[in-house]
Scaffold this motif. Structure first.
Motif, PDB file in Angstrom:
ATOM      1  N   ASN A  85      48.592 -32.686 -22.573  1.00 34.59           N
ATOM      2  CA  ASN A  85      49.722 -31.817 -22.244  1.00 34.59           C
ATOM      3  C   ASN A  85      50.632 -31.773 -23.468  1.00 34.59           C
ATOM      4  OD1 ASN A  85      51.940 -30.486 -21.177  1.00 34.59           O
ATOM      5  ND2 ASN A  85      52.476 -32.098 -19.746  1.00 34.59           N
ATOM      6  N   GLU A  86      50.854 -30.594 -24.014  1.00 33.97           N
ATOM      7  CA  GLU A  86      51.752 -30.398 -25.159  1.00 33.97           C
ATOM      8  C   GLU A  86      52.904 -29.515 -24.692  1.00 33.97           C
ATOM      9  OE1 GLU A  86      51.310 -31.911 -28.022  1.00 33.97           O
ATOM     10  OE2 GLU A  86      49.297 -32.645 -27.606  1.00 33.97           O
ATOM     11  N   GLN A  87      54.140 -29.912 -25.031  1.00 36.37           N
ATOM     12  CA  GLN A  87      55.306 -29.138 -24.620  1.00 36.37           C
ATOM     13  C   GLN A  87      56.319 -29.061 -25.751  1.00 36.37           C
ATOM     14  OE1 GLN A  87      57.038 -31.002 -21.172  1.00 36.37           O
ATOM     15  NE2 GLN A  87      55.425 -30.311 -19.806  1.00 36.37           N
ATOM     16  N   PHE A  88      56.942 -27.899 -25.882  1.00 37.17           N
ATOM     17  CA  PHE A  88      58.138 -27.760 -26.706  1.00 37.17           C
ATOM     18  C   PHE A  88      59.292 -27.752 -25.715  1.00 37.17           C
ATOM     19  CE2 PHE A  88      61.586 -25.237 -28.429  1.00 37.17           C
ATOM     20  CZ  PHE A  88      61.818 -25.913 -29.615  1.00 37.17           C
ATOM     21  N   ARG A  89      60.147 -28.808 -25.749  1.00 32.73           N
ATOM     22  CA  ARG A  89      61.217 -28.974 -24.771  1.00 32.73           C
ATOM     23  C   ARG A  89      62.587 -28.688 -25.374  1.00 32.73           C
ATOM     24  NH1 ARG A  89      60.028 -34.497 -21.282  1.00 32.73           N
ATOM     25  NH2 ARG A  89      58.227 -33.690 -20.166  1.00 32.73           N
ATOM     26  N   HIS A  90      63.430 -28.056 -24.564  1.00 37.87           N
ATOM     27  CA  HIS A  90      64.836 -27.852 -24.919  1.00 37.87           C
ATOM     28  C   HIS A  90      65.679 -28.524 -23.836  1.00 37.87           C
ATOM     29  CE1 HIS A  90      68.556 -26.075 -26.286  1.00 37.87           C
ATOM     30  NE2 HIS A  90      68.788 -25.696 -25.042  1.00 37.87           N
ATOM     31  N   TYR A  91      66.406 -29.596 -24.213  1.00 38.59           N
ATOM     32  CA  TYR A  91      67.289 -30.308 -23.288  1.00 38.59           C
ATOM     33  C   TYR A  91      68.629 -29.583 -23.268  1.00 38.59           C
ATOM     34  CZ  TYR A  91      63.896 -34.031 -22.969  1.00 38.59           C
ATOM     35  OH  TYR A  91      62.749 -34.752 -22.712  1.00 38.59           O
ATOM     36  N   TYR A  92      68.991 -29.021 -22.123  1.00 36.14           N
ATOM     37  CA  TYR A  92      70.146 -28.133 -22.041  1.00 36.14           C
ATOM     38  C   TYR A  92      71.424 -28.772 -21.517  1.00 36.14           C
ATOM     39  CZ  TYR A  92      68.681 -27.863 -17.154  1.00 36.14           C
ATOM     40  OH  TYR A  92      68.324 -28.174 -15.878  1.00 36.14           O
ATOM     41  N   ASN A  93      71.390 -29.979 -20.973  1.00 40.22           N
ATOM     42  CA  ASN A  93      72.599 -30.509 -20.334  1.00 40.22           C
ATOM     43  C   ASN A  93      73.021 -31.898 -20.812  1.00 40.22           C
ATOM     44  OD1 ASN A  93      70.575 -31.989 -19.092  1.00 40.22           O
ATOM     45  ND2 ASN A  93      71.512 -31.894 -17.072  1.00 40.22           N
ATOM     46  N   LEU A  94      72.695 -32.273 -22.031  1.00 42.28           N
ATOM     47  CA  LEU A  94      73.039 -33.606 -22.510  1.00 42.28           C
ATOM     48  C   LEU A  94      74.554 -33.803 -22.616  1.00 42.28           C
ATOM     49  CD1 LEU A  94      70.307 -34.097 -25.272  1.00 42.28           C
ATOM     50  CD2 LEU A  94      70.315 -34.969 -22.926  1.00 42.28           C
ATOM     51  N   GLU A  95      75.276 -32.800 -23.136  1.00 40.51           N
ATOM     52  CA  GLU A  95      76.733 -32.932 -23.264  1.00 40.51           C
ATOM     53  C   GLU A  95      77.403 -33.042 -21.900  1.00 40.51           C
ATOM     54  OE1 GLU A  95      75.195 -30.316 -24.835  1.00 40.51           O
ATOM     55  OE2 GLU A  95      75.365 -30.831 -26.951  1.00 40.51           O
ATOM     56  N   LYS A  96      76.945 -32.247 -20.953  1.00 40.18           N
ATOM     57  CA  LYS A  96      77.525 -32.268 -19.609  1.00 40.18           C
ATOM     58  C   LYS A  96      77.301 -33.631 -18.950  1.00 40.18           C
ATOM     59  CE  LYS A  96      77.364 -29.722 -15.246  1.00 40.18           C
ATOM     60  NZ  LYS A  96      76.701 -28.636 -14.511  1.00 40.18           N
ATOM     61  N   ARG A  97      76.092 -34.189 -19.104  1.00 43.65           N
ATOM     62  CA  ARG A  97      75.807 -35.519 -18.541  1.00 43.65           C
ATOM     63  C   ARG A  97      76.683 -36.577 -19.198  1.00 43.65           C
ATOM     64  NH1 ARG A  97      71.779 -36.843 -15.462  1.00 43.65           N
ATOM     65  NH2 ARG A  97      71.484 -38.878 -16.445  1.00 43.65           N
ATOM     66  N   ALA A  98      76.800 -36.521 -20.514  1.00 46.15           N
ATOM     67  CA  ALA A  98      77.614 -37.510 -21.232  1.00 46.15           C
ATOM     68  C   ALA A  98      79.084 -37.384 -20.823  1.00 46.15           C
ATOM     69  CB  ALA A  98      77.468 -37.326 -22.739  1.00 46.15           C
ATOM     70  N   GLY A  99      79.559 -36.156 -20.629  1.00 45.69           N
ATOM     71  CA  GLY A  99      80.942 -35.934 -20.203  1.00 45.69           C
ATOM     72  C   GLY A  99      81.235 -36.518 -18.835  1.00 45.69           C
ATOM     73  N   LYS A 100      80.229 -36.607 -17.990  1.00 43.73           N
ATOM     74  CA  LYS A 100      80.392 -37.191 -16.652  1.00 43.73           C
ATOM     75  C   LYS A 100      80.111 -38.693 -16.653  1.00 43.73           C
ATOM     76  CE  LYS A 100      79.224 -33.102 -13.927  1.00 43.73           C
ATOM     77  NZ  LYS A 100      78.296 -32.574 -12.916  1.00 43.73           N
ATOM     78  N   GLY A 101      79.849 -39.252 -17.849  1.00 44.50           N
ATOM     79  CA  GLY A 101      79.571 -40.684 -17.945  1.00 44.50           C
ATOM     80  C   GLY A 101      78.151 -41.059 -17.564  1.00 44.50           C
TER      81      GLY A 101
END
Length: 185
Positions: A85-101
């Motif tokens: 399985n090969e994937q090109f991934r884009h993580y879209y919510n890292l800042e939002k998660r970090a902002g919520k702790g």
């Protein structure tokens, strides 16, 4: 309170530079994906390597095994097949998660990806069943990954893709679930 008075421009520039350095050093860094991480999948035995391409994008490579159930006029049987399985991934919510702790380490976040699965021919011990053909499935997927205490990892992604097979091609549901551990750090 009296503000400092500078006698020349060099002192003012030095004071601004020091102030900016202090403010910059106290600023939080934006969360980013790991530069590289290895995982072991125990649910469907296999290995995963995820390489960070930028702050939010990774290239995900997985070599694992899959299981299936098939039947014909001779009866029913389980089949076993390795896959890549090969994937090109884009993580879209890292800042939002970090902002919520919430945790963002080990690429804990939501992602969208373009995925390509290569399923090898099945390995069957029953001569009454022909080995299934190899196939390639290409699919856009949505998913999330979480790494918990002890580097315990859960990864789920799903979508709808197109399966290319020698005798039968068409739209197929795509579901990939891994359960295992991140190795290192």
């Amino acid at each position: 309170m009296q503000l400092p008075v500078f006698k020349n421009d060099k002192a003012a520039i030095l004071a601004v530079f020091i102030l900016m350095t202090i403010l910059h050093s106290n600023a939080q860094e934006k969360p980013a994906v790991e530069k590289s991480q290895f995982k072991i999948n125990v649910l469907l035995p296999g290995f995963v390597y995820e390489h960070g391409l930028s702050n939010k994008n990774t290239f995900y490579s997985e070599l694992s095994s899959g299981y299936g159930y098939t039947s014909n006029s001779f009866g029913k049987t389980w089949i076993f097949y390795p896959y890549i399985n090969e994937q090109f991934r884009h993580y879209y919510n890292l800042e939002k998660r970090a902002g919520k702790g919430k945790i963002t380490s080990h690429n804990s976040g939501g992602f969208v990806a373009m995925s390509a699965f290569y399923n090898f021919r099945s390995i069957s011990t029953n001569n009454n069943f022909l080995s299934e053909n190899s196939s390639i499935t290409v699919a856009p997927v949505w998913g999330f990954q979480r790494t918990y205490k002890g580097n315990f990892n859960l990864d789920l992604n799903m979508g709808v893709g197109y399966n290319f097979e020698k005798n039968d091609s068409g739209l197929v549901p795509v579901l990939n679930f891994t359960l295992g551990w991140v190795i290192g750090k």
